[in-house]
Scaffold this motif. Sequence first.
Motif, PDB file in Angstrom:
ATOM      1  N   SER A  29      45.967  10.739  66.579  1.00 42.03           N
ATOM      2  CA  SER A  29      46.260  11.991  67.293  1.00 42.03           C
ATOM      3  C   SER A  29      45.453  12.205  68.564  1.00 42.03           C
ATOM      4  N   HIS A  30      44.331  11.489  68.733  1.00 35.60           N
ATOM      5  CA  HIS A  30      43.523  11.686  69.927  1.00 35.60           C
ATOM      6  C   HIS A  30      43.421  10.413  70.755  1.00 35.60           C
ATOM      7  N   SER A  31      43.337  10.586  72.072  1.00 32.09           N
ATOM      8  CA  SER A  31      43.184   9.439  72.971  1.00 32.09           C
ATOM      9  C   SER A  31      41.766   8.888  72.868  1.00 32.09           C
TER      10      SER A  31
ATOM     11  N   LYS B 133      46.596  13.964  72.233  1.00 31.70           N
ATOM     12  CA  LYS B 133      45.719  14.933  72.885  1.00 31.70           C
ATOM     13  C   LYS B 133      44.352  14.288  73.126  1.00 31.70           C
ATOM     14  N   ASN B 134      43.567  14.919  73.989  1.00 26.77           N
ATOM     15  CA  ASN B 134      42.207  14.419  74.178  1.00 26.77           C
ATOM     16  C   ASN B 134      41.279  15.105  73.179  1.00 26.77           C
ATOM     17  N   GLU B 135      39.992  14.810  73.256  1.00 26.05           N
ATOM     18  CA  GLU B 135      39.033  15.351  72.301  1.00 26.05           C
ATOM     19  C   GLU B 135      38.899  16.868  72.412  1.00 26.05           C
TER      20      GLU B 135
ATOM     21  N   ASP C 203      46.044  20.989  63.174  1.00 27.18           N
ATOM     22  CA  ASP C 203      46.766  21.191  64.438  1.00 27.18           C
ATOM     23  C   ASP C 203      48.237  21.531  64.170  1.00 27.18           C
TER      24      ASP C 203
ATOM     25  N   GLY D 204      41.446  18.775  72.687  1.00 19.99           N
ATOM     26  CA  GLY D 204      42.671  19.351  72.155  1.00 19.99           C
ATOM     27  C   GLY D 204      43.735  19.622  73.204  1.00 19.99           C
TER      28      GLY D 204
ATOM     29  N   ASP E 111      44.561  17.495  60.265  1.00 20.43           N
ATOM     30  CA  ASP E 111      43.774  17.881  61.442  1.00 20.43           C
ATOM     31  C   ASP E 111      43.820  19.364  61.825  1.00 20.43           C
TER      32      ASP E 111
END
Length: 208
Positions: free
Chosen positions: A205-207, A171-173, A69, A175, A67
């Motif tokens: 990794s994302h909510s 994290k959210n979309e 990140d 970041g 990703d």
Amino acid sequence: MIFVYIIIFLVLLPAGLLAGGLQDFFHLSKYEKWWVFTHPFLAHKAFVITKEAKFETEKMVQDSTLDHDRFGGQIDAFRHCYWMARLAQIMKVKKALQLGKAHEKANYLSFRKNKFDEEGILPDSISGAMDLFNNNVGVAIGCNFRGNTKEEIKKIIIKGIVEGKMIVILKNESGKYVDCSGNPIPVEQKNRWGIPKCLVRSNQSHSP
């Protein structure tokens, strides 16, 4: 005994760390320096692998498999897992884990001093928990595949991350870090050691 360590350290330091960069040694925390001091025969090998892990991580940032990140994401998980896996291939598990723990103690010390890490991030407890978990996974990989090449180790780790065998920070979309309910972390809590971030499997990794 301490005198023997001092003699060994002074003899091996020029041949080991000086060859890799004495300046890097002085940038280590007191915990990491103590590890080097008490493991003089392994210090240079650990230094080389640490540099290698950073190099391979930078290559993965340019790859589309993970990703991108570096801060609590899959790339972050890769760095710690790869580092420990390669260390575990050349030394005993206990010694590799001790070095990983020394690094996390250094992060807590940095937090206490309000000192940002090499990535420009102030350390916190959740990031430390993530690193230690991924360190353990990496050590297990290194032990189980001691005879494998670094490229093979790299592929095993990437596969594990994609399958959710490591952990990352949610994290959210956009970041931004969120808690386990998906709510953004309040500004007033962002510089706390016990910041309410949320750990999830490395394929989540994302909510939602």
